[in-house]
Design a protein around this motif. Structure first.
Motif: not given
Length: 306
Positions: A194-197, A213-215, A219-220, A267-269
């Motif tokens: 699986l991949i979760a972004i 993660a932070k809203l 970044t992702l 990352c950013v993308g």
């Protein structure tokens, strides 16, 4: 017309309540009776009609606070409609969680009462919380069927979906390309489960899959599980649910004992190909490839206080 001033110094000229009659076992109809007569309400007729209504309402009066009653799917449609209207810098969202899945708001716990949230753009669409592929995307498909049964709520439906998918799991033969803040890229080309972004941290009714993660980070955070056996997956799922697979959330460092099985990146993308569908905020889309990028501080949110 009543004008409401927010802590941002913004003037909200219109309050519009968006109610999903299917959320919370019909709770929206009861809520409607307690909404002030001076506020406008819209009872959703269909997902498409709701999206169209929000988009058109934004364009008529951009300075609108949309109070959304529902789960992650309702929020997903509202975010897409506001972003598509081009009025996302003027409109605001307030979310009242009455859906079967309310994972997005779990990430509000370390945010102020009012904040500007990042949004993820994936291909031509937008996502507020998490974009995922592979095993858990298939779990969502199963869970959607199961939660239509009596006495089955969202989190339990997700767990049943996980159990069902374990017996039919198929690895992703996907290619993942991560783009970092400095412009460098990294390619991952192997069989994956699986991949979760994530823009947010939780999904699946309380799985803290992306704990760093932070809203409003710009970044992702990405969690990837390699193609592991069922037995190995079961040994990992407890930590995956609690978010304890990550040693240092601030610096995106995974625990050494999980390095063989998990990948955690910031990352950013993200580009992924070799897939057949993608799940965004619990909504399934048919896609062979997907490009995910962060749109920093894209939409203003007012926290709902009970």
């Amino acid at each position: 017309m009543e004008i409401i001033k927010t802590k941002f110094g913004r003037e909200i000229k219109r309050i519009l309540h968006i109610l999903n009659p299917l959320a919370g076992h019909g709770m929206a109809k009861k809520i409607k009776k307690h909404i002030k007569d001076t506020d406008e309400t819209y009872m959703s007729e269909s997902p498409a009609a709701t999206s169209r209504f929000i988009k058109e309402s934004c364009q008529v009066e951009p300075d609108t606070c949309f109070t959304v009653y529902g789960g992650d799917g309702t929020v997903h449609r509202a975010v897409n409609a506001v972003m598509a209207s081009g009025c996302n810098k003027e409109a605001m969202l307030k979310i009242v969680p009455i859906g079967s899945g309310n994972d997005f708001i779990r990430s509000f716990d370390d945010m102020p009462d009012e904040f500007c949230a990042d949004i993820m753009k994936f291909n031509e669409k937008y996502a507020a919380n998490i974009v995922n592929m592979g095993f858990d995307c298939n779990v969502v498909k199963r869970a959607d069927k199961v939660k239509k049964l009596p006495l089955i709520n969202g989190p339990f439906a997700y767990i049943l979906g996980v159990i069902g998918e374990l017996f039919h799991k198929k690895p992703l033969k996907a290619r993942v390309v991560l783009t970092y803040e400095d412009g460098t890229t990294e390619e991952i080309n192997e069989e994956l489960l699986l991949i979760a972004i994530g823009n947010g941290r939780w999904y699946g009714g309380g799985f803290k899959a992306i704990p760093g993660a932070k809203l409003d980070s710009g970044t992702l955070d990405v969690t990837i599980i390699r193609n592991v056996s069922v037995a190995r997956f079961l040994s990992l799922v407890g930590a995956f649910k609690k978010g304890t697979h990550v040693l240092d959330s601030e610096n995106a460092i995974i625990k050494p004992k999980f390095e063989k099985y998990l990948i955690y990146k910031r990352c950013v993308g993200v580009h992924v190909d070799g897939i057949d569908c993608v799940c965004a905020d619990g909504e399934i889309y048919k896609r062979n490839e997907v490009n995910v990028e962060v749109v920093p501080k894209a939409i203003s949110i007012i926290q709902h206080k009970i």
